[in-house]
Design an enzyme around this catalytic site. Structure first.
Site, PDB file in Angstrom:
ATOM      1  N   CYS A  40       0.850  -1.209   0.000  1.00 38.45           N
ATOM      2  CA  CYS A  40       0.000   0.000   0.000  1.00 38.45           C
ATOM      3  C   CYS A  40       0.878   1.250   0.000  1.00 38.45           C
ATOM      4  O   CYS A  40       1.354   1.677   1.059  1.00 38.45           O
ATOM      5  CB  CYS A  40      -0.923   0.000   1.214  1.00 38.45           C
ATOM      6  SG  CYS A  40      -2.011   1.454   1.278  1.00 38.45           S
ATOM      7  N   CYS A  75      -0.334   4.204   2.324  1.00 34.58           N
ATOM      8  CA  CYS A  75      -0.139   4.025   3.768  1.00 34.58           C
ATOM      9  C   CYS A  75       1.328   4.094   4.160  1.00 34.58           C
ATOM     10  O   CYS A  75       1.706   4.795   5.093  1.00 34.58           O
ATOM     11  CB  CYS A  75      -0.706   2.672   4.206  1.00 34.58           C
ATOM     12  SG  CYS A  75      -2.467   2.478   3.884  1.00 34.58           S
ATOM     13  N   ASP A  76       2.142   3.324   3.452  1.00 30.21           N
ATOM     14  CA  ASP A  76       3.520   3.116   3.891  1.00 30.21           C
ATOM     15  C   ASP A  76       4.543   4.027   3.225  1.00 30.21           C
ATOM     16  O   ASP A  76       5.692   4.108   3.679  1.00 30.21           O
ATOM     17  CB  ASP A  76       3.912   1.651   3.646  1.00 30.21           C
ATOM     18  CG  ASP A  76       2.994   0.690   4.385  1.00 30.21           C
ATOM     19  OD1 ASP A  76       2.477   1.086   5.444  1.00 30.21           O
ATOM     20  OD2 ASP A  76       2.782  -0.438   3.903  1.00 30.21           O
TER      21      ASP A  76
END
Length: 517
Positions: free
Chosen positions: A345, A348-349
């Site tokens: 992701c 997100c990361d």
């Protein structure tokens, strides 16, 4: 951090709902981040006479950080960093809930949390661009409000880089409980509670097994499952829906620009709207439940759905809408370094790889979009594509090739992820030169498509060579009474809007099957 006038006006309205006084305790120094945090807290505090702010110097605390306490009682909620972006809502909710504003949690669940015994100190490492992180932060904050033996700290990984590096955190949200890793990725309140309340799973299984048989039971809560539930409920038949998490893969999709009639939206927003729509009808929603097997009883023609927690449900018909999950490379090092440099992701990361060199594997739309997004955060992106050309839309390719910190390597087959404690490189085969090459990297984002979630029906219905459920024109599988819809089936073009249409079609097919029995 100055609040714009629109947010300020909206926030002022929320501050009128504070029930009891709130005391914000800030731990700061002379650094810019501390000043920015204080500026935000002072602005918020100016909107209500029920909020007071005090500054303290304590080297044992994370700096900058602040506690959201009641006037004469510690709530257990701490924010380490500046909760802006997706986490601003978490901050506002913490203020309201700590003041005594009613929690939007069922009374039965509140009682369960209240009765959990033991000391639980949670720490959640987040990134402000992560759309899954607020779910975890808000759940743990609420638990801290309910049970005085539970406390929680939200930690902005970008601001506390040394902690992130020391703990080798390379994916968010990452949750620690009493100093040990507790979980990674999106987790909902029920999932967290069940994990620390050992008797919860058994009780839930018993409760589910006592339910009466459904006319139609939908397995999966994504767009196809939600659509099927609405169409079934509107027919006036007994409808149930079991899902591992409502929304499915859409929860991990940030930008949606091809959902007809909605110019632009985000996955979590669309999922919230879907759930709200489903709840308008008499649908029995059983969330955080994973199906283990589906069998049809020849004697009464009822389907029995066994769940992972041991619970069993019965239904006259079934619609499988379990969607798909990220496809893995299945090369040495991928599993070993998942969450330690291997990620799926980028939204997100990505912030955890600020200024670093990362790879994106996959040249389709998702891979190219990931590379474009990451190029704004990381130092350099190298995109690897197995084929001799990218498969992404032309408009995305043009945007990609316009970026100065992106390289594209075609005819590249990833053969191994390498590293020690975390990823430090990757080996790939140059298919044109038939030569293995090594590249130094600090992160690898895998974007090579999806794998259908059909493990629990592989011995029940016919599957394609790709593991998808084979269906007819009415979405019925090879087993009469078992229908399927969305990305889990052989229907081409895995799109949200197509999944919704297929969910409706499967529901109508199931209803037609029921009235002919």
């Amino acid at each position: 951090m100055a609040l714009d006038s629109a947010i300020k006006n909206q926030l002022q309205e929320y501050m009128t709902r504070l029930v009891n006084p709130i005391k914000l305790v800030a731990y700061v120094d002379e650094n810019p981040a501390s000043k920015e945090m204080i500026e935000m807290l002072e602005e918020v505090g100016s909107l209500s006479g029920k909020i007071t702010l005090s500054k303290e110097v304590d080297t044992s605390k994370r700096i900058p950080s602040f506690e959201v306490n009641r006037e004469k009682e510690v709530s257990g909620i701490t924010f380490a960093g500046i909760p802006s972006g997706h986490e601003f809502t978490s901050f506002v909710l913490a203020l309201l809930q700590a003041s005594g504003y009613p929690l939007k949690i069922e009374a039965e669940k509140i009682e369960q949390i209240k009765n959990i015994e033991g000391k639980f100190h949670f720490e959640t490492y987040i990134s402000l661009s992560c759309h899954n992180c607020p779910d975890v932060v808000q759940a743990l904050n609420a638990m801290s409000i309910i049970n005085p033996n539970i406390s929680h700290v939200m930690i902005d990984g970008a601001l506390f880089q040394k902690e992130v590096e020391d703990k080798q955190i390379m994916a968010v949200p990452t949750i620690f409980l009493n100093g040990k890793t507790f979980g990674q990725g999106r987790m909902e309140l029920d999932e967290i509670v069940n994990k620390i309340d050992s008797s919860a799973s058994l009780k839930e299984a018993e409760k589910l097994s006592k339910k009466e048989a459904y006319d139609v039971l939908i397995i999966g809560g994504g767009p196809a499952g939600a659509s099927a539930a609405i169409y079934s409920a509107r027919k006036g038949i007994r409808t149930g829906i079991v899902s591992e998490r409502f929304g499915g893969q859409v929860m991990d999709t940030l930008g949606i620009e091809n959902f007809i009639s909605v110019k632009a939206t985000e996955g979590p927003k669309l999922v919230a709207a879907l759930e709200e729509h489903v709840k308008e009808y008499e649908v029995d929603i059983m969330n955080l439940q994973r199906a283990k097997s589906v069998q049809k009883n020849d004697l009464d023609s009822l389907f029995e759905i066994e769940l992972e927690n041991g619970g069993k449900l019965k239904s006259k018909s079934v619609i499988v809408a379990t969607g798909a999950r990220w496809r893995e490379l299945n090369v040495p090092g991928e599993k070993e370094f998942k969450g330690k440099g291997v990620a799926y992701c980028p939204h997100c990361d990505g912030p955890l790889f600020k200024g670093k060199h990362v790879a994106v594997i996959g040249g389709g739309n998702s891979g190219v979009e990931a590379a474009i997004d990451l190029a704004n955060i990381v130092g350099h992106v190298t995109l690897f594509e197995f084929a001799s050309e990218l498969k992404a839309d032309d408009i995305l390719q043009k945007r990609l090739y316009s970026l100065s910190n992106v390289d594209v390597i075609l005819n590249a087959q990833t053969t191994e992820v390498i590293g020690k404690d975390k990823v430090n490189g990757m080996i790939y085969l140059d298919r044109k030169a038939n030569e293995k090459k090594t590249i130094e990297l600090e992160g690898i984002f895998i974007q090579i498509g999806l794998l259908p979630n059909t493990d629990f029906v592989k011995n029940t219905v016919d599957l394609s060579k790709f593991g998808e459920i084979m269906i007819d024109n009415h979405n019925q599988s090879s087993l009469p009474g078992l229908f399927a819809a969305g990305d889990v089936t052989t229907v081409p073009y895995k799109q949200i809007i197509i999944a919704m249409g297929e969910g409706a079609k499967a529901s109508l097919g199931a209803f037609d099957y029921l009235i002919r029995q």
